[in-house]
Design a protein around this motif. Structure first.
Motif, mmCIF file in Angstrom:
data_model
loop_
_atom_site.group_PDB
_atom_site.id
_atom_site.type_symbol
_atom_site.label_atom_id
_atom_site.label_comp_id
_atom_site.label_asym_id
_atom_site.label_seq_id
_atom_site.Cartn_x
_atom_site.Cartn_y
_atom_site.Cartn_z
ATOM 1 N N LEU A 19 78.387 69.842 76.673
ATOM 2 C CA LEU A 19 77.511 71.008 76.745
ATOM 3 C C LEU A 19 77.380 71.485 78.192
ATOM 4 C CD1 LEU A 19 75.644 72.867 75.090
ATOM 5 C CD2 LEU A 19 73.802 71.273 75.579
ATOM 6 N N TRP A 20 77.231 70.563 79.118
ATOM 7 C CA TRP A 20 77.121 70.907 80.539
ATOM 8 C C TRP A 20 78.384 71.618 81.013
ATOM 9 C CZ3 TRP A 20 80.060 68.919 84.657
ATOM 10 C CH2 TRP A 20 79.628 69.299 85.926
ATOM 11 N N TYR A 21 79.524 71.175 80.530
ATOM 12 C CA TYR A 21 80.797 71.780 80.920
ATOM 13 C C TYR A 21 80.928 73.201 80.367
ATOM 14 C CZ TYR A 21 85.820 72.369 81.483
ATOM 15 O OH TYR A 21 87.065 72.842 81.829
ATOM 16 N N LEU A 22 80.442 73.443 79.154
ATOM 17 C CA LEU A 22 80.594 74.740 78.504
ATOM 18 C C LEU A 22 79.589 75.800 78.956
ATOM 19 C CD1 LEU A 22 81.334 73.824 74.794
ATOM 20 C CD2 LEU A 22 82.926 74.637 76.505
ATOM 21 N N VAL A 23 78.377 75.385 79.307
ATOM 22 C CA VAL A 23 77.311 76.343 79.619
ATOM 23 C C VAL A 23 77.418 76.747 81.094
ATOM 24 C CG1 VAL A 23 74.827 76.692 79.718
ATOM 25 C CG2 VAL A 23 75.839 75.423 77.827
ATOM 26 N N PRO A 24 77.456 78.064 81.355
ATOM 27 C CA PRO A 24 77.732 78.534 82.714
ATOM 28 C C PRO A 24 76.586 78.427 83.717
ATOM 29 C CG PRO A 24 77.380 80.391 81.249
ATOM 30 C CD PRO A 24 77.352 79.147 80.404
ATOM 31 N N SER A 25 75.333 78.343 83.266
ATOM 32 C CA SER A 25 74.252 78.326 84.258
ATOM 33 C C SER A 25 73.170 77.316 83.883
ATOM 34 C CB SER A 25 73.627 79.711 84.398
ATOM 35 O OG SER A 25 72.875 80.021 83.255
ATOM 36 N N ASP A 26 72.478 76.829 84.885
ATOM 37 C CA ASP A 26 71.426 75.834 84.689
ATOM 38 C C ASP A 26 70.255 76.336 83.844
ATOM 39 O OD1 ASP A 26 72.855 73.915 86.029
ATOM 40 O OD2 ASP A 26 71.860 74.253 87.946
ATOM 41 N N PRO A 27 69.774 77.576 84.029
ATOM 42 C CA PRO A 27 68.649 78.025 83.190
ATOM 43 C C PRO A 27 69.007 78.059 81.698
ATOM 44 C CG PRO A 27 68.845 79.442 85.112
ATOM 45 C CD PRO A 27 70.045 78.557 85.099
ATOM 46 N N ILE A 28 70.203 78.485 81.379
ATOM 47 C CA ILE A 28 70.622 78.508 79.971
ATOM 48 C C ILE A 28 70.696 77.085 79.439
ATOM 49 C CG2 ILE A 28 72.493 79.090 78.389
ATOM 50 C CD1 ILE A 28 73.144 81.453 80.253
ATOM 51 N N LEU A 29 71.225 76.184 80.244
ATOM 52 C CA LEU A 29 71.321 74.782 79.843
ATOM 53 C C LEU A 29 69.938 74.186 79.610
ATOM 54 C CD1 LEU A 29 73.406 72.546 79.362
ATOM 55 C CD2 LEU A 29 73.143 71.903 81.744
ATOM 56 N N ALA A 30 68.987 74.539 80.437
ATOM 57 C CA ALA A 30 67.619 74.041 80.276
ATOM 58 C C ALA A 30 67.000 74.555 78.982
ATOM 59 C CB ALA A 30 66.766 74.458 81.469
ATOM 60 N N VAL A 31 67.220 75.813 78.655
ATOM 61 C CA VAL A 31 66.678 76.383 77.414
ATOM 62 C C VAL A 31 67.322 75.714 76.207
ATOM 63 C CG1 VAL A 31 66.577 78.481 76.002
ATOM 64 C CG2 VAL A 31 66.046 78.589 78.440
ATOM 65 N N ILE A 32 68.631 75.537 76.233
ATOM 66 C CA ILE A 32 69.331 74.873 75.126
ATOM 67 C C ILE A 32 68.818 73.445 74.966
ATOM 68 C CG2 ILE A 32 71.560 73.965 74.351
ATOM 69 C CD1 ILE A 32 72.841 76.473 75.599
ATOM 70 N N GLY A 33 68.647 72.742 76.080
ATOM 71 C CA GLY A 33 68.136 71.374 76.030
ATOM 72 C C GLY A 33 66.735 71.300 75.443
ATOM 73 N N ALA A 34 65.881 72.226 75.838
ATOM 74 C CA ALA A 34 64.512 72.245 75.312
ATOM 75 C C ALA A 34 64.505 72.537 73.816
ATOM 76 C CB ALA A 34 63.679 73.284 76.057
ATOM 77 N N LEU A 35 65.328 73.480 73.382
ATOM 78 C CA LEU A 35 65.405 73.797 71.950
ATOM 79 C C LEU A 35 65.935 72.618 71.140
ATOM 80 C CD1 LEU A 35 66.707 77.478 72.068
ATOM 81 C CD2 LEU A 35 64.407 76.686 71.488
ATOM 82 N N LEU A 36 66.957 71.943 71.658
ATOM 83 C CA LEU A 36 67.490 70.770 70.955
ATOM 84 C C LEU A 36 66.456 69.653 70.883
ATOM 85 C CD1 LEU A 36 71.158 70.652 72.277
ATOM 86 C CD2 LEU A 36 70.401 71.245 69.970
ATOM 87 N N LEU A 37 65.704 69.475 71.945
ATOM 88 C CA LEU A 37 64.653 68.464 71.943
ATOM 89 C C LEU A 37 63.608 68.773 70.880
ATOM 90 C CD1 LEU A 37 63.449 65.920 73.210
ATOM 91 C CD2 LEU A 37 62.243 67.401 74.802
ATOM 92 N N LEU A 38 63.167 70.022 70.816
ATOM 93 C CA LEU A 38 62.173 70.409 69.809
ATOM 94 C C LEU A 38 62.718 70.250 68.393
ATOM 95 C CD1 LEU A 38 60.578 73.560 71.462
ATOM 96 C CD2 LEU A 38 59.538 71.313 71.138
ATOM 97 N N LEU A 39 63.984 70.604 68.203
ATOM 98 C CA LEU A 39 64.603 70.461 66.889
ATOM 99 C C LEU A 39 64.705 68.997 66.472
ATOM 100 C CD1 LEU A 39 66.117 71.688 64.466
ATOM 101 C CD2 LEU A 39 68.201 71.538 65.815
ATOM 102 N N SER A 40 64.869 68.110 67.432
ATOM 103 C CA SER A 40 65.081 66.702 67.108
ATOM 104 C C SER A 40 63.794 65.914 66.852
ATOM 105 C CB SER A 40 65.868 66.021 68.226
ATOM 106 O OG SER A 40 65.086 65.925 69.398
ATOM 107 N N LEU A 41 62.630 66.480 67.166
ATOM 108 C CA LEU A 41 61.375 65.736 67.024
ATOM 109 C C LEU A 41 61.129 65.188 65.612
ATOM 110 C CD1 LEU A 41 58.995 67.773 69.343
ATOM 111 C CD2 LEU A 41 59.994 65.518 69.753
#
Length: 84
Positions: free
Chosen positions: A43-65
């Motif tokens: 995912l880090w390799y595919l996503v071009p910017s840190d803010p987008i990566l942070a949003v994706i990470g937060a959404l995945l975390l919420l989905l996994s709860l």
């Protein structure tokens, strides 16, 4: 219609457990946490910017709860299948 809701909930929980297990890497028999870093690196390799990566990470975390809660109820504290 009760069956439809139950099926939808089952699918949602299964999807949440899939994300909570690091897209299935938590089921790896040896060092699941280490193997669980592979989807993150991908995912880090595919996503071009840190803010987008942070949003994706937060959404995945919420989905996994819900999945994390399910694993914890079945296996007790700190189940090895959770690799988020």
């Amino acid at each position: 219609m009760t069956g439809g809701k139950k099926t939808k909930r089952g699918f949602t929980l299964a999807a949440s457990r899939f994300v909570a297990s690091g897209f299935g890497t938590g089921y790896f028999p040896v060092v699941p946490g280490t193997v669980g870093t592979l989807p993150a690196v991908f995912l880090w390799y595919l996503v071009p910017s840190d803010p987008i990566l942070a949003v994706i990470g937060a959404l995945l975390l919420l989905l996994s709860l819900p999945g994390m809660r399910s694993f914890t109820e079945e296996e007790g504290p700190d189940p090895s299948k959770i690799v988020v």
